[in-house]
Motif scaffolding. Structure first.
Motif, PDB file in Angstrom:
ATOM      1  N   UNK A 193       0.834  -1.208   0.000  1.00 38.25           N
ATOM      2  CA  UNK A 193       0.000   0.000   0.000  1.00 38.25           C
ATOM      3  C   UNK A 193       0.869   1.258   0.000  1.00 38.25           C
ATOM      4  N   UNK A 194       1.868   1.283   0.857  1.00 36.48           N
ATOM      5  CA  UNK A 194       2.754   2.452   0.892  1.00 36.48           C
ATOM      6  C   UNK A 194       3.557   2.578  -0.402  1.00 36.48           C
ATOM      7  N   UNK A 195       3.934   1.441  -0.951  1.00 41.34           N
ATOM      8  CA  UNK A 195       4.638   1.469  -2.238  1.00 41.34           C
ATOM      9  C   UNK A 195       3.768   2.126  -3.303  1.00 41.34           C
ATOM     10  N   UNK A 196       2.502   1.756  -3.351  1.00 35.76           N
ATOM     11  CA  UNK A 196       1.604   2.326  -4.352  1.00 35.76           C
ATOM     12  C   UNK A 196       1.408   3.829  -4.151  1.00 35.76           C
ATOM     13  N   UNK A 197       1.362   4.259  -2.906  1.00 32.90           N
ATOM     14  CA  UNK A 197       1.232   5.695  -2.640  1.00 32.90           C
ATOM     15  C   UNK A 197       2.401   6.457  -3.251  1.00 32.90           C
ATOM     16  N   UNK A 198       3.607   5.958  -3.026  1.00 33.36           N
ATOM     17  CA  UNK A 198       4.791   6.647  -3.549  1.00 33.36           C
ATOM     18  C   UNK A 198       4.867   6.554  -5.071  1.00 33.36           C
ATOM     19  N   UNK A 199       4.469   5.425  -5.635  1.00 35.49           N
ATOM     20  CA  UNK A 199       4.531   5.285  -7.090  1.00 35.49           C
ATOM     21  C   UNK A 199       3.496   6.165  -7.779  1.00 35.49           C
ATOM     22  N   UNK A 200       2.320   6.324  -7.185  1.00 31.59           N
ATOM     23  CA  UNK A 200       1.336   7.255  -7.741  1.00 31.59           C
ATOM     24  C   UNK A 200       1.908   8.677  -7.737  1.00 31.59           C
ATOM     25  N   UNK A 201       2.518   9.049  -6.633  1.00 32.98           N
ATOM     26  CA  UNK A 201       3.127  10.375  -6.565  1.00 32.98           C
ATOM     27  C   UNK A 201       4.269  10.524  -7.548  1.00 32.98           C
ATOM     28  N   UNK A 202       5.068   9.464  -7.703  1.00 35.63           N
ATOM     29  CA  UNK A 202       6.192   9.506  -8.635  1.00 35.63           C
ATOM     30  C   UNK A 202       5.701   9.690 -10.068  1.00 35.63           C
ATOM     31  N   UNK A 203       4.677   8.927 -10.444  1.00 36.86           N
ATOM     32  CA  UNK A 203       4.133   9.054 -11.797  1.00 36.86           C
ATOM     33  C   UNK A 203       3.603  10.464 -12.038  1.00 36.86           C
ATOM     34  N   UNK A 204       3.013  11.057 -11.004  1.00 38.12           N
ATOM     35  CA  UNK A 204       2.456  12.400 -11.140  1.00 38.12           C
ATOM     36  C   UNK A 204       3.551  13.447 -11.356  1.00 38.12           C
ATOM     37  N   UNK A 205       4.593  13.419 -10.542  1.00 38.96           N
ATOM     38  CA  UNK A 205       5.634  14.443 -10.668  1.00 38.96           C
ATOM     39  C   UNK A 205       6.441  14.258 -11.952  1.00 38.96           C
ATOM     40  N   UNK A 206       6.627  13.021 -12.387  1.00 39.71           N
ATOM     41  CA  UNK A 206       7.337  12.802 -13.649  1.00 39.71           C
ATOM     42  C   UNK A 206       6.511  13.342 -14.813  1.00 39.71           C
ATOM     43  N   UNK A 207       5.196  13.177 -14.729  1.00 44.44           N
ATOM     44  CA  UNK A 207       4.326  13.740 -15.766  1.00 44.44           C
ATOM     45  C   UNK A 207       4.419  15.260 -15.785  1.00 44.44           C
ATOM     46  N   UNK A 208       4.417  15.877 -14.605  1.00 43.44           N
ATOM     47  CA  UNK A 208       4.549  17.330 -14.530  1.00 43.44           C
ATOM     48  C   UNK A 208       5.919  17.794 -15.017  1.00 43.44           C
ATOM     49  N   UNK A 209       6.900  16.974 -14.824  1.00 43.49           N
ATOM     50  CA  UNK A 209       8.258  17.309 -15.259  1.00 43.49           C
ATOM     51  C   UNK A 209       8.381  17.261 -16.784  1.00 43.49           C
ATOM     52  N   UNK A 210       7.571  16.421 -17.425  1.00 37.98           N
ATOM     53  CA  UNK A 210       7.653  16.302 -18.876  1.00 37.98           C
ATOM     54  C   UNK A 210       7.892  14.894 -19.365  1.00 37.98           C
ATOM     55  N   UNK A 211       7.743  13.909 -18.475  1.00 38.08           N
ATOM     56  CA  UNK A 211       7.909  12.519 -18.871  1.00 38.08           C
ATOM     57  C   UNK A 211       9.280  11.971 -18.528  1.00 38.08           C
ATOM     58  N   UNK A 212       9.429  10.672 -18.696  1.00 33.54           N
ATOM     59  CA  UNK A 212      10.687  10.007 -18.359  1.00 33.54           C
ATOM     60  C   UNK A 212      11.863  10.541 -19.167  1.00 33.54           C
ATOM     61  N   UNK A 213      11.591  10.945 -20.393  1.00 32.88           N
ATOM     62  CA  UNK A 213      12.680  11.427 -21.251  1.00 32.88           C
ATOM     63  C   UNK A 213      13.305  12.715 -20.729  1.00 32.88           C
ATOM     64  N   UNK A 214      12.591  13.411 -19.843  1.00 29.87           N
ATOM     65  CA  UNK A 214      13.108  14.685 -19.326  1.00 29.87           C
ATOM     66  C   UNK A 214      14.040  14.505 -18.134  1.00 29.87           C
ATOM     67  N   UNK A 215      14.146  13.289 -17.623  1.00 25.18           N
ATOM     68  CA  UNK A 215      14.976  13.059 -16.438  1.00 25.18           C
ATOM     69  C   UNK A 215      16.454  13.110 -16.803  1.00 25.18           C
ATOM     70  N   UNK A 216      17.260  13.482 -15.828  1.00 21.70           N
ATOM     71  CA  UNK A 216      18.673  13.733 -16.086  1.00 21.70           C
ATOM     72  C   UNK A 216      19.590  12.556 -15.821  1.00 21.70           C
ATOM     73  N   UNK A 217      20.863  12.894 -15.580  1.00 20.92           N
ATOM     74  CA  UNK A 217      21.948  11.924 -15.383  1.00 20.92           C
ATOM     75  C   UNK A 217      22.171  11.081 -16.636  1.00 20.92           C
ATOM     76  N   UNK A 218      21.976  11.701 -17.787  1.00 22.32           N
ATOM     77  CA  UNK A 218      22.207  11.023 -19.074  1.00 22.32           C
ATOM     78  C   UNK A 218      21.403   9.730 -19.202  1.00 22.32           C
ATOM     79  N   UNK A 219      20.171   9.777 -18.738  1.00 22.94           N
ATOM     80  CA  UNK A 219      19.290   8.621 -18.858  1.00 22.94           C
ATOM     81  C   UNK A 219      19.342   7.664 -17.684  1.00 22.94           C
ATOM     82  N   UNK A 220      20.295   7.843 -16.775  1.00 23.05           N
ATOM     83  CA  UNK A 220      20.417   6.914 -15.647  1.00 23.05           C
ATOM     84  C   UNK A 220      19.206   7.004 -14.726  1.00 23.05           C
ATOM     85  N   UNK A 221      18.729   8.209 -14.444  1.00 21.82           N
ATOM     86  CA  UNK A 221      17.586   8.345 -13.545  1.00 21.82           C
ATOM     87  C   UNK A 221      16.347   7.691 -14.147  1.00 21.82           C
TER      88      UNK A 221
END
Length: 283
Positions: free
Chosen positions: A211-239
């Motif tokens: 349950x706690x895992x799902x809470x964090x993953x829902x939040x993670x999916x939300x902030x990544x969407x606001x950021x611009x998607x997985x392709x927008x993450x840094x560290x040359x694709x590592x993140x």
């Protein structure tokens, strides 16, 4: 010292120049200059002698073998893990006595080479690329310390003795993430915060509840969407690969669906098989 003066009578300034050439005047001036020089030389010798005595006295006081010495050598504990731990303890959170141990444990036993994350031609990216990011952010660092402490406790004969400490670390990790959202989202959603949420989700997948895992993953999916998607993450694709790797392995362990099911480490390639051994014992 007795000083002798010689009076000369002159009416014109040019007469003084002429008298200065005479033997009596020149000899008097010469004698006076030599006396001044000799007196100054004696004073310098006395000063040198006093200075020499002072230096010898100081050396005697600082000599460890001297009877009057009260100085004792300062014990310096050996640095944990060679050069893996920052000797200046410039951590993003207030220094605690347990931090060097957990940092060393994380770098030695958890931030290992993982082929799925490093990709061909690279190795050690969790140490050379990921961990420098960890050292810049209080929330991410707190989550990594929680993971390291939990993994360290799982290897001990009596891990229950650390339960209260782990609860405190978990509270601080979650609180640090929440504090990260106190600023406007446009300034908040950086790589460190996304990494902190992703690692907090992995902690719940390994040591917490689904349950706690799902809470964090829902939040993670939300902030990544606001950021611009997985392709927008840094560290040359590592993140991006870290996020997908956590999602993929946690879904395998719990028999649940992935949050980023359509993603892959490399464009046009499918996901590799889950690696629960590395997931539970590393990262």
């Amino acid at each position: 010292m007795e000083m002798k003066f010689v009076f000369i009578n002159v009416k014109e300034p040019k007469d003084a120049l002429q008298l200065a050439k005479e033997t009596e005047v020149r000899s008097h001036v010469t004698r006076y200059q030599w006396k001044r020089f000799a007196h100054r030389d004696k004073r310098n010798q006395k000063k040198a002698l006093v200075a020499s005595r002072d230096v010898n006295g100081i050396e005697g006081q600082n000599d460890p073998g001297s009877r009057s010495s009260t100085l004792e050598p300062i014990p310096i504990s050996p640095q944990i893990g060679g050069l893996r731990v920052d000797p200046f303890r410039s951590y993003p959170i207030s220094a605690q006595p347990w931090i060097p141990l957990l940092v060393d444990h994380y770098l030695l036993h958890m931030a290992v080479d993982i082929p799925e994350l490093d990709l061909p031609g690279n190795h050690g990216l969790l140490r050379t690329s990921w961990f420098p990011l960890v050292m810049t952010d209080p929330a991410l660092f707190s989550v990594i310390m929680l993971l390291a402490a939990s993994h360290y406790a799982s290897l001990q004969d009596h891990p229950n003795s650390m339960r209260l400490d782990l609860l405190g670390l978990r509270y601080e990790a979650v609180s640090s993430i929440n504090r990260g959202f106190e600023t406007p989202l446009s300034e908040t959603i950086n790589d460190a915060l996304i990494g902190a949420i992703a690692k907090m989700a992995s902690y719940e997948a390994m040591f917490g509840s689904l349950d706690n895992y799902n809470v964090h993953m829902h939040g993670l999916a939300r902030v990544i969407s606001l950021r611009g998607g997985l392709a927008s993450l840094g560290l040359n694709g590592l993140l991006k690969r870290i996020v997908i790797w956590i999602d993929h392995n946690a879904a395998f362990l719990h028999g649940s669906a992935m949050y980023f099911a359509e993603s892959s480490f490399m464009p046009g390639e499918g996901l590799p098989d889950p690696n629960p051994g590395h997931f539970l014992g590393s990262s």
